[in-house]
Design a protein around this motif. Sequence first.
Motif, short mmCIF file in Angstrom:
data_model
loop_
_atom_site.label_atom_id
_atom_site.label_comp_id
_atom_site.label_asym_id
_atom_site.label_seq_id
_atom_site.Cartn_x
_atom_site.Cartn_y
_atom_site.Cartn_z
N GLN A 194 1.53 4.37 -3.13
CA GLN A 194 1.49 5.68 -3.10
C GLN A 194 2.74 6.47 -3.33
O GLN A 194 2.65 7.68 -3.52
CB GLN A 194 1.10 6.11 -1.65
N GLN A 195 3.64 5.74 -3.44
CA GLN A 195 4.96 6.59 -3.83
C GLN A 195 5.36 7.02 -5.22
O GLN A 195 4.95 6.39 -6.38
CB GLN A 195 6.39 5.56 -3.29
N ARG A 196 5.86 8.07 -5.60
CA ARG A 196 5.97 8.71 -6.75
C ARG A 196 7.43 8.18 -7.35
O ARG A 196 7.79 7.97 -8.47
CB ARG A 196 6.08 10.15 -6.86
N THR B 98 16.80 -5.76 3.63
CA THR B 98 15.56 -6.08 3.51
C THR B 98 14.85 -5.06 2.62
O THR B 98 13.62 -5.43 2.14
CB THR B 98 15.09 -5.91 5.17
N ALA B 99 15.17 -3.85 2.58
CA ALA B 99 14.56 -2.77 1.73
C ALA B 99 14.68 -3.23 0.21
O ALA B 99 13.49 -3.14 -0.24
CB ALA B 99 15.05 -1.51 2.03
N TYR B 100 15.67 -3.73 0.04
CA TYR B 100 15.79 -4.37 -1.49
C TYR B 100 15.04 -5.48 -1.65
O TYR B 100 14.43 -5.67 -2.67
CB TYR B 100 17.43 -4.55 -1.98
N ARG B 101 14.94 -6.40 -0.87
CA ARG B 101 14.30 -7.78 -0.94
C ARG B 101 12.82 -7.42 -1.03
O ARG B 101 12.21 -7.81 -1.91
CB ARG B 101 14.71 -8.39 0.23
N TRP B 102 12.36 -6.52 0.00
CA TRP B 102 10.86 -6.17 -0.41
C TRP B 102 10.40 -5.52 -1.46
O TRP B 102 9.52 -5.59 -2.00
CB TRP B 102 10.55 -5.39 1.15
N LEU B 103 11.39 -4.56 -1.89
CA LEU B 103 11.11 -3.71 -3.29
C LEU B 103 10.96 -4.77 -4.49
O LEU B 103 10.42 -4.46 -5.30
CB LEU B 103 11.97 -2.54 -3.35
N ASN B 104 12.06 -5.58 -4.45
CA ASN B 104 12.19 -6.55 -5.45
C ASN B 104 10.89 -7.50 -5.65
O ASN B 104 10.38 -7.70 -6.65
CB ASN B 104 13.47 -7.36 -5.38
N SER C 147 0.99 -1.18 0.08
CA SER C 147 0.03 0.03 0.11
C SER C 147 0.95 1.28 0.11
O SER C 147 0.46 2.23 -0.77
CB SER C 147 -0.81 -0.10 1.10
N TRP C 148 1.98 1.09 0.78
CA TRP C 148 2.84 2.40 0.79
C TRP C 148 3.54 2.61 -0.49
O TRP C 148 3.69 3.66 -0.82
CB TRP C 148 3.87 2.25 1.77
N ALA D 241 12.25 3.45 1.49
CA ALA D 241 11.70 2.52 2.72
C ALA D 241 12.60 2.15 3.89
O ALA D 241 11.91 2.00 4.83
CB ALA D 241 11.58 0.90 1.79
N MET D 242 13.92 2.33 3.53
CA MET D 242 14.64 2.35 4.73
C MET D 242 14.22 3.44 6.07
O MET D 242 14.18 3.10 6.98
CB MET D 242 16.05 2.44 4.45
#
Length: 73
Positions: free
Chosen positions: A38-40, A57-63, A34-35, A47-48
């Motif tokens: 909403q991001q441009r 973790t940020a890269y893993r979740w974004l991927n 959801s977040w 994310a961090m």
Amino acid sequence: MDLASVEHTETTGGDTAELFHAATTVEAAIRFASWCDQQRHLTAQAAMEYFGLQKATAYRWLNAYRAARGIHA
């Protein structure tokens, strides 16, 4: 029984859920998606900062988010 001395040994979502203030990892994933929606300018750094994630973790979740949405960076 003293409730303060009861040790909580069961986890519902691990550290990831706690980072997202979620009851389960599924809820954490929904909050993250959801977040992201909403991001441009979606970045690992954003994310961090927003969620307090570690870099990996940020890269893993974004991927995972990008793969689920069919987004090729």
